[in-house]
Design a protein around this motif. Structure first.
Motif, PDB file in Angstrom:
ATOM      1  N   TYR A  16      57.616  96.852  66.028  1.00 52.33           N
ATOM      2  CA  TYR A  16      57.073  95.545  65.643  1.00 52.33           C
ATOM      3  C   TYR A  16      55.563  95.563  65.835  1.00 52.33           C
ATOM      4  CZ  TYR A  16      55.959  90.573  65.941  1.00 52.33           C
ATOM      5  OH  TYR A  16      55.401  89.329  65.765  1.00 52.33           O
ATOM      6  N   ARG A  17      54.836  95.113  64.784  1.00 53.24           N
ATOM      7  CA  ARG A  17      53.379  95.066  64.844  1.00 53.24           C
ATOM      8  C   ARG A  17      52.881  93.629  64.978  1.00 53.24           C
ATOM      9  NH1 ARG A  17      53.573  99.957  66.015  1.00 53.24           N
ATOM     10  NH2 ARG A  17      52.860 101.618  64.619  1.00 53.24           N
ATOM     11  N   SER A  18      53.203  92.782  64.010  1.00 51.70           N
ATOM     12  CA  SER A  18      52.714  91.404  64.055  1.00 51.70           C
ATOM     13  C   SER A  18      53.540  90.529  63.118  1.00 51.70           C
ATOM     14  CB  SER A  18      51.234  91.336  63.654  1.00 51.70           C
ATOM     15  OG  SER A  18      51.058  91.782  62.317  1.00 51.70           O
ATOM     16  N   ASN A  19      53.368  89.201  63.289  1.00 52.49           N
ATOM     17  CA  ASN A  19      54.081  88.221  62.476  1.00 52.49           C
ATOM     18  C   ASN A  19      53.072  87.274  61.847  1.00 52.49           C
ATOM     19  OD1 ASN A  19      56.070  86.547  61.387  1.00 52.49           O
ATOM     20  ND2 ASN A  19      56.162  85.285  63.235  1.00 52.49           N
ATOM     21  N   GLN A  20      53.065  87.188  60.516  1.00 56.37           N
ATOM     22  CA  GLN A  20      52.137  86.302  59.814  1.00 56.37           C
ATOM     23  C   GLN A  20      52.802  85.014  59.323  1.00 56.37           C
ATOM     24  OE1 GLN A  20      52.363  89.693  58.311  1.00 56.37           O
ATOM     25  NE2 GLN A  20      50.940  90.424  59.863  1.00 56.37           N
ATOM     26  N   CYS A  21      54.041  84.791  59.710  1.00 57.97           N
ATOM     27  CA  CYS A  21      54.751  83.593  59.261  1.00 57.97           C
ATOM     28  C   CYS A  21      54.258  82.367  60.036  1.00 57.97           C
ATOM     29  CB  CYS A  21      56.249  83.747  59.453  1.00 57.97           C
ATOM     30  SG  CYS A  21      56.948  85.151  58.569  1.00 57.97           S
ATOM     31  N   ASN A  22      53.998  81.279  59.331  1.00 55.19           N
ATOM     32  CA  ASN A  22      53.551  80.030  59.944  1.00 55.19           C
ATOM     33  C   ASN A  22      54.767  79.157  60.218  1.00 55.19           C
ATOM     34  OD1 ASN A  22      52.060  77.879  60.879  1.00 55.19           O
ATOM     35  ND2 ASN A  22      51.449  77.180  58.827  1.00 55.19           N
ATOM     36  N   ILE A  23      55.343  79.305  61.410  1.00 49.87           N
ATOM     37  CA  ILE A  23      56.585  78.604  61.745  1.00 49.87           C
ATOM     38  C   ILE A  23      56.284  77.271  62.415  1.00 49.87           C
ATOM     39  CG2 ILE A  23      58.750  78.769  63.037  1.00 49.87           C
ATOM     40  CD1 ILE A  23      58.522  81.825  62.705  1.00 49.87           C
ATOM     41  N   GLY A  24      55.272  77.221  63.285  1.00 49.87           N
ATOM     42  CA  GLY A  24      54.872  75.968  63.917  1.00 49.87           C
ATOM     43  C   GLY A  24      55.591  75.662  65.202  1.00 49.87           C
ATOM     44  N   ASP A  25      56.658  76.375  65.534  1.00 49.78           N
ATOM     45  CA  ASP A  25      57.405  76.212  66.782  1.00 49.78           C
ATOM     46  C   ASP A  25      57.619  77.582  67.397  1.00 49.78           C
ATOM     47  OD1 ASP A  25      57.871  73.534  67.356  1.00 49.78           O
ATOM     48  OD2 ASP A  25      59.478  73.384  65.872  1.00 49.78           O
ATOM     49  N   ASP A  26      58.139  77.563  68.625  1.00 53.82           N
ATOM     50  CA  ASP A  26      58.614  78.827  69.176  1.00 53.82           C
ATOM     51  C   ASP A  26      59.700  79.378  68.256  1.00 53.82           C
ATOM     52  OD1 ASP A  26      56.904  78.396  71.236  1.00 53.82           O
ATOM     53  OD2 ASP A  26      58.435  77.861  72.704  1.00 53.82           O
ATOM     54  N   SER A  27      59.821  80.692  68.208  1.00 51.28           N
ATOM     55  CA  SER A  27      60.793  81.277  67.283  1.00 51.28           C
ATOM     56  C   SER A  27      61.435  82.510  67.904  1.00 51.28           C
ATOM     57  CB  SER A  27      60.132  81.648  65.951  1.00 51.28           C
ATOM     58  OG  SER A  27      59.073  82.561  66.161  1.00 51.28           O
ATOM     59  N   ILE A  28      62.547  82.896  67.325  1.00 53.60           N
ATOM     60  CA  ILE A  28      63.259  84.105  67.744  1.00 53.60           C
ATOM     61  C   ILE A  28      63.511  84.937  66.494  1.00 53.60           C
ATOM     62  CG2 ILE A  28      65.248  85.061  68.944  1.00 53.60           C
ATOM     63  CD1 ILE A  28      65.668  82.398  70.281  1.00 53.60           C
ATOM     64  N   VAL A  29      63.137  86.213  66.559  1.00 49.78           N
ATOM     65  CA  VAL A  29      63.321  87.141  65.449  1.00 49.78           C
ATOM     66  C   VAL A  29      64.458  88.090  65.794  1.00 49.78           C
ATOM     67  CG1 VAL A  29      62.239  88.922  64.032  1.00 49.78           C
ATOM     68  CG2 VAL A  29      60.870  86.994  64.853  1.00 49.78           C
ATOM     69  N   TYR A  30      65.383  88.272  64.858  1.00 50.72           N
ATOM     70  CA  TYR A  30      66.503  89.193  65.047  1.00 50.72           C
ATOM     71  C   TYR A  30      66.451  90.267  63.965  1.00 50.72           C
ATOM     72  CZ  TYR A  30      68.403  85.616  68.145  1.00 50.72           C
ATOM     73  OH  TYR A  30      68.574  84.709  69.159  1.00 50.72           O
ATOM     74  N   LEU A  31      66.478  91.530  64.381  1.00 51.35           N
ATOM     75  CA  LEU A  31      66.499  92.660  63.458  1.00 51.35           C
ATOM     76  C   LEU A  31      67.835  93.375  63.580  1.00 51.35           C
ATOM     77  CD1 LEU A  31      63.402  92.437  64.737  1.00 51.35           C
ATOM     78  CD2 LEU A  31      63.033  94.400  63.267  1.00 51.35           C
ATOM     79  N   SER A  32      68.453  93.718  62.455  1.00 49.66           N
ATOM     80  CA  SER A  32      69.746  94.412  62.474  1.00 49.66           C
ATOM     81  C   SER A  32      69.915  95.179  61.173  1.00 49.66           C
ATOM     82  CB  SER A  32      70.901  93.421  62.677  1.00 49.66           C
ATOM     83  OG  SER A  32      70.827  92.381  61.728  1.00 49.66           O
TER      84      SER A  32
END
Length: 985
Positions: free
Chosen positions: A227-243
C-alpha cells in the motif's frame, strides 16, 4: 626499485577490454575480448605485461596493463611450463568464445549469401544469448533458475551451431562432455539425444527462463501488495479491505487484508504507514487460470448518513457503511512481470457506489467492464461510469508475483519479512498440508436476510452482531477475524445498508475456536435496527438467530448455504443460551406448517415466520471432520464393534477428505495393527492402508507425497507394526496364488512406501531396548526371507490371472532397494533379488508383457547401487547377463536388450576408472561375446528393419571393436590382457 624491473606477475589471467595494435619492439597486438596468459609484469598500474594470447597462440610479447581486465584462475606449473585454468563459469566462457566465432561465420555467410531469414534468426539468437550471459554473470538466480537458464543457453547454442554449419557439442547436465572421461556408449547416447532434441523441439521462446511468474517453475505463487497512498475523498474514517477474487468461480478465495485510514486518508497506525505490505499466499497454477482479480473494498466508518444535519455529535457506536470498490486483474500483473521483474506501481481506480443494495456485487459489474485491448498489452477499466456510480482518483499500490512456497519466499526475500509483512492465507487448504500444520477455522459468510417492516413506513437499517459461545454457554473471546491486520475480535458487526429489508452483505469472517472449545460450540446472530433520528436510541434489538457448529457426535455442520430461523426478542439480556440451545435453528427443521405450530408453542422464543437469514459455512480443519465415516476411524476405540463397517466406508470416501487427515488416519490404522485384539480386522486394515497409499499415486494428490515422507520421519511411532505388515503382505500373496481374494496388485503398486514403513518400524524397534533382543533380530530375518519367498512364489505361478500382479512386482521392486539396504547388506539384497528373478519360468512359458517387465527390471538393477557395489555385483552381473543372453538367443525385445547392454558397458567403463575390473570384464566376454556376434550376424532383414537401433553406428562400432580385438588376441595366451581391453573406448 621493483617497479623498474621485470618480475613474475601476481595475476596470470585476463581479458582485453580494448583493441591494442602495438608498434613497440616485441609488442603483442590484441583484439577486444581476447584472453591472455600473463607471465611477467613491469611498472605500476600504467606499466606493461609480458604474456601470450590464449586465442591465437602467435607468440609472446608485451602489452599495456591498462588494456587488461584481470580474472581469477588456477595456476599450475612454473616459468615456461606454467598453465592457467580460468575459474569463470564454463558456460560463460563457452559463450564468450562461441559468440565471437558465430559472428565471424555469420559475417562470412552474410557477405556470400546476403540477408536471409536464417541469418536474421541467428542475429536475434546472438543478441538473446548476450542477455542470458549477463544474467548468468549476475549470480543472483536461485539454483533451479540457474539450471534452467543453462539448459536454455545450451539449446540455443546447439541450434545456432546447426544453423551455421558448425560442429554439434555433446553435453551432460549443460556441461560439455569430455570424450576421455566417458565411454563410447555414453558419448553416442548424449550425441543422439542432442540431435533428436534439435530435430523435434523448437528452441524459439516467447520469454526468458528467469521470469518470476513462469508457469513451469513451480506450482505455488504469491501476490505481494504494498500500500502506497489513498487519493479517495471519503470525508470520514474508513477501512480498506483487499482480497483475491476468482471471476471464473465467482467467489473470493483469500482472506482480507485490513487497512484503517483516518478522515484525511492517512493510516491510523502512523508507525506502520510505510510498511503496509501484504502477501497473498498459496495461489496455484490452476488458480492463476481462473481469471483472478485483486479487489479493494472501502467502507466509511461513521454516522449513518454522512451529511445528516440532525446529528451534531459523533455517534457513540459508528456504523460501517459501504463506499467504493476497485479491481485489478492479476493477469495484468503477470504481463507486467514479463516486461520487468520488479514491483509494478499502479494507480487503482476506485468507483464509489451510492446504492447500498448493489454494493455486495459491485465488484462483479466492474470486472465485467474489464476489457482487453486489441494488442493485448494491457487491461484497462472502461471509463464510462453510470449512475449511481462516480469515479474517484483511486488508490496507489505496488504489486508483484513471487514464486515458491512461503519458506522459499522467506529465503529469497528476507527483507520483506523483517518489516511486519502480513501473510494472507487462502480460505482453503494449500496444495500440500504438512503434518505439523494445524488449522481449525470455519469461514462464515453473512450472505443476506429477509426482514419485516414491523408496521413502519420506511425499511430497516439492519446490523448483525456475531458472537461465539461454547457448549457450556460461555462467550468465547478473541476468535473472530474479518480482516488480517487487526487482532482477533470478541464481536463482529456487519455493515449497515440504508433502508433495506433484504440486505445482501456477502461478508465473510473467519471463526477460529480453540480445539478444546470447538465441540458443541455455536454462533449467535443478534439483529438490530439502527435509527437515523437523534431523538431515538441508535440501535434497537429486533430478534436473533443462532447456528450450532457441531452435532452430538462432534461432526461439523456441512459446507452449504444455511437458511436460519429468526426468533423475536427486543431485550439483549433475555437471550439466554440455556433457553435456545435445544431449539431448531434451520428453517427446514420446522417441517410442514402444522408441525411448525406445534413446535412454536413449546419454545421459549417466538419465531418470526416471514423473516429468515442466510449464512454459508466452509470448514478448514485438520482435526474436525464433516463425515461420520471418517470419525469412526479416528475414534475407532469407541466403536470397535463397527470397525469392519467403518473400514469399508473409509475406502469409499473421496481422496481429498482423506488427504486432509492423512497423518491422523495413518496413526489410527497403525494403532489398530499394534492393538493386539483386532485380529479379524487385520487384513481389512491392511487393505485400507494400501488404498490410502494408492491414492498418493493419483496425479491429483501427488503433492501430498512430501506429507507422507515427513510423517514417516517425524510422526511415525510404531516399533512393532512391521511384524504385522510383513506377515499380512506375504500371507496375502500366498492366498492370492491359491486363488483366494486379496488385492495383491494394488498392494504391490505401493510396495515402496510399504517397505519404508516396515524398515522405519524396524529401526524404531532396534532403538528401543525394551523391544530389541536376539529373538527379534532372528524373527525379522525370517520374515524378510518369507516376504521375498512370497515374491518368488508369485513370479513362479503361470496363472494368467496373476499377470498384472507379476508386472506390478517387477515394476516396483527396484524402487525399494534403497530402503531395504538400511536393514540388510547389499550382498544379502542381491541374493534375495537373484532368488526372486530365478523363480520366473523360461521366456517361452510366460506372457510377453511379463517378459518385457522382467527385462526392464534387469535394466533398472544395472543402474542401481547393487551393480556398483563389488560384493553384490558378483551376484547381479551373472544374473543380468544371463537374462540378456536368453533374450538375444530368442531375438526378443532387441531394443531394450541393446539399451541394457549399453548400460552394462557404460557402468563397467566408469568402474574401470577407479578399480580393477578384469574379472567382471572376463565374465561379460565369456557370457556375451559369442551370443552378441551370432545374434547380430544371424538377424534377418525383417528384424533389422524393425529394430534399426540394433544396427546404429554405436552398436556397429562396439561389435567391430569386439570382433577386431578377438582376432587380434586369438593368437595370444594372455587372455587377461584381451578381456581388460574390451570396454576401452
Amino acid at each position: 626499485m621493483d617497479h623498474d624491473l621485470w618480475r613474475p606477475a601476481k595475476d596470470n589471467y585476463g581479458v582485453a577490454i580494448c583493441s591494442c595494435k602495438t608498434r613497440v619492439e616485441k609488442g603483442l597486438s590484441l583484439v577486444v575480448g581476447e584472453t591472455v596468459h600473463i607471465l611477467e609484469e613491469y611498472g605500476g598500474e600504467q606499466g606493461w605485461y609480458y604474456g601470450e594470447s590464449m586465442n591465437r597462440k602467435t607468440g609472446w610479447g608485451i602489452f599495456p596493463k591498462s588494456f587488461i581486465h584481470i580474472k581469477e584462475c588456477i595456476v599450475e606449473g612454473k616459468g615456461q611450463y606454467q598453465t592457467v585454468i580460468p575459474q569463470e563459469d564454463h558456460m560463460v566462457r563457452e559463450l564468450t568464445f562461441g559468440l565471437r566465432e558465430w559472428f565471424q561465420t555469420w559475417k562470412t555467410k552474410y557477405l556470400s549469401q546476403g540477408w536471409n531469414p536464417m541469418l536474421e534468426d541467428v542475429a536475434h539468437t546472438m543478441a538473446e544469448l548476450t542477455v542470458l550471459r549477463g544474467r548468468l554473470l549476475n549470480a543472483t538466480l536461485s539454483v533451479e533458475q540457474t539450471t534452467s537458464l543453462r539448459e536454455e543457453i545450451a539449446t540455443l547454442v546447439d541450434w545456432g551451431n546447426g544453423q551455421l554449419g558448425m560442429d554439434f557439442i555433446p553435453r551432460k547436465n549443460g556441461k560439455e562432455l569430455n570424450p576421455d572421461e566417458c565411454s563410447v556408449v555414453e558419448l553416442h547416447r548424449v550425441h543422439s539425444q542432442g540431435i533428436d532434441k534439435l530435430r523435434t523441439k523448437s528452441t524459439r521462446r516467447a520469454r526468458l527462463p528467469t521470469e518470476t511468474c513462469r508457469a513451469d517453475e513451480g506450482n505455488i505463487y504469491n501476490l505481494l501488495v504494498c500500500y502506497r497512498s489513498n487519493q479517495c475523498n471519503i470525508g470520514d474514517d474508513s477501512i480498506v479491505y483487499l482480497s483475491i477474487y476468482s471471476a471464473k468461480e465467482e467467489k473470493f478465495i483469500s482472506e482480507q487484508y485490513e487497512i484503517k485510514l483516518n478522515k484525511n486518508g492517512f493510516p491510523v497506525d502512523v508507525e506502520r504507514s510505510d510498511i503496509l505490505n501484504s502477501l497473498f499466499t498459496d495461489l496455484s497454477s490452476e488458480d492463476l487460470n481462473k481469471n483472478l482479480f485483486l479487489v479493494v473494498r472501502i467502507y466509511r466508518f461513521g454516522r449513518m448518513l454522512h451529511d445528516h444535519k440532525e446529528h451534531k455529535k459523533p455517534p457513540s457506536s459508528p456504523y460501517r457503511r459501504p463506499w467504493g470498490v476497485g479491481v485489478l486483474s492479476v493477469r495484468e500483473i503477470q504481463e507486467q512481470m514479463e516486461v520487468e521483474d520488479d514491483l509494478y506501481e499502479c494507480n487503482l481506480k476506485v468507483v464509489s457506489c451510492t446504492d447500498d443494495s448493489t454494493f455486495s456485487e459491485f465488484h462483479d459489474s466492474l470486472i465485467k467492464r474489464y476489457s482487453v485491448s486489441q494488442s493485448g498489452s494491457s487491461t484497462q477499466l472502461k471509463t464510462s461510469v453510470t449512475s449511481p456510480e462516480r469515479t474517484s482518483l483511486g488508490m496507489h499500490l505496488a504489486v508483484k508475483i513471487l514464486t515458491g512456497d512461503l519458506k522459499k519466499c522467506q529465503t529469497q526475500h528476507p527483507m520483506l519479512f523483517t518489516k511486519g509483512l502480513a501473510v494472507i492465507q487462502k480460505m482453503d487448504f494449500s496444495d500440500v498440508i504438512n503434518p505439523g500444520e494445524v488449522r481449525n477455522d470455519v469461514y462464515m459468510e453473512l450472505y443476506d436476510g429477509d426482514f419485516d417492516r414491523d408496521g413502519k413506513k420506511a425499511q430497516k437499517n439492519v446490523e448483525v452482531k456475531i458472537t461465539v459461545w461454547d457448549k457450556d454457554g460461555r462467550h468465547v473471546p478473541k476468535c473472530i477475524n474479518y480482516g488480517y491486520g487487526e487482532e482477533l475480535q470478541d464481536v463482529f458487526r456487519s455493515s449497515v445498508l440504508y433502508h433495506n429489508n433484504g440486505p445482501k452483505w456477502r461478508e465473510t469472517v473467519r471463526v477460529s475456536i480453540p480445539m478444546e472449545k470447538f465441540p458443541g460450540s455455536s454462533v449467535l446472530f443478534e439483529i438490530s435496527h439502527c435509527s437515523t433520528k437523534a431523538s431515538k436510541a441508535e440501535k434497537k434489538l429486533c430478534g436473533f438467530a443462532f447456528m450450532r457448529l457441531t452435532d452430538e457426535e462432534d461432526i461439523v455442520i456441512k459446507d452449504a448455504l444455511h437458511n436460519l430461523c429468526i426468533y423475536k426478542c427486543e431485550d439483549p439480556n433475555k437471550i439466554k443460551y440455556e433457553r435456545y440451545k435445544t431449539m431448531p435453528f434451520l428453517v427446514e427443521d420446522w417441517g410442514v406448517q402444522r408441525q411448525s405450530v406445534l413446535i412454536s408453542k413449546s419454545l421459549p422464543y417466538i419465531r418470526s415466520p416471514r423473516e429468515t437469514m442466510q449464512v454459508s459455512t466452509k470448514l478448514t480443519s485438520t482435526k474436525f471432520t464433516q463425515t461420520s465415516e471418517l470419525l469412526g476411524i479416528l475414534k475407532w476405540r469407541d466403536c470397535i464393534s463397527d470397525l469392519d463397517k467403518n473400514l469399508d466406508k473409509l475406502m469409499k470416501l473421496q481422496g481429498g477428505e482423506i488427504m486432509k487427515f492423512l497423518s491422523d488416519i495413518l496413526d489410527a490404522l497403525f494403532e489398530m495393527l499394534q492393538g493386539g485384539n483386532q485380529t479379524p480386522y487385520y487384513t481389512k486394515v491392511f487393505h485400507a492402508l494400501t488404498f490410502i497409499l494408492n491414492l498418493l499415486l493419483d496425479s491429483r494428490f501427488e503433492n501430498f507425497v512430501p506429507v507422507l515422507d515427513s510423517y514417516l520421519k517425524e510422526s511415525f511411532t510404531s516399533p512393532l507394526v512391521h511384524i504385522h505388515l510383513m506377515f499380512l503382505f506375504s500371507s496375502g500373496i500366498e492366498r492370492a496364488v491359491k486363488g483366494e481374494s486379496f488385492p495383491v496388485a494394488m498392494s504391490l503398486k505401493v510396495l515402496a512406501p510399504l517397505v519404508k514403513f516396515i524398515v522405519r518400524s524396524r529401526e524404531l524397534e532396534t532403538l528401543n531396548p525394551m523391544c530389541r533382543n536376539s529373538k527379534s533380530d532372528h524373527d525379522f530375518s525370517v520374515q524378510i526371507s518369507q516376504l521375498f519367498d512370497s515374491f518368488g512364489l508369485l513370479l513362479s505361478c503361470k496363472d494368467q490371472k496373476l499377470k498384472i500382479s507379476q508386472m506390478a512386482l517387477l515394476s516396483n521392486l527396484q524402487k525399494s532397494f534403497e530402503t531395504f539396504v538400511v536393514v540388510m547388506s547389499k550382498r544379502q539384497l542381491a541374493e534375495y533379488v537373484n532368488s526372486v528373478i530365478s523363480k520366473l519360468p523360461p521366456l517361452r512359458e510366460i506372457s510377453e508383457d511379463v517378459a518385457r517387465n522382467r527385462m526392464e527390471f534387469i535394466r533398472e538393477v544395472v543402474n542401481s547401487d547393487l551393480f556398483t557395489d563389488d560384493e553384490s555385483r558378483g551376484i547381479i552381473l551373472p544374473l543380468c547377463l544371463t537374462q540378456v543372453r536368453h533374450c538375444l538367443i530368442q531375438k526378443t525385445f532387441l531394443q531394450l536388450v541393446t539399451n541394457t547392454l549399453g548400460d552394462i558397458l557404460d557402468k563397467l567403463f566408469q568402474l574401470k576408472q577407479e578399480k580393477d575390473m578384469a574379472d567382471d570384464i572376463e565374465k561379460f566376454v565369456k557370457l556375451m561375446f559369442s551370443t552378441m556376434v551370432d545374434t547380430t550376424l544371424n538377424l534377418s532383414e525383417k528384424v533389422v528393419s524393425q529394430s534399426s537401433y540394433i544396427t546404429s553406428s554405436l552398436h556397429r562400432k562396439n561389435l567391430t571393436i569386439l570382433i577386431v580385438r578377438k582376432r587380434k588376441f586369438r593368437k595370444r595366451e594372455a587372455s587377461d590382457k584381451w578381456t581388460a581391453s574390451v570396454v576401452e573406448p
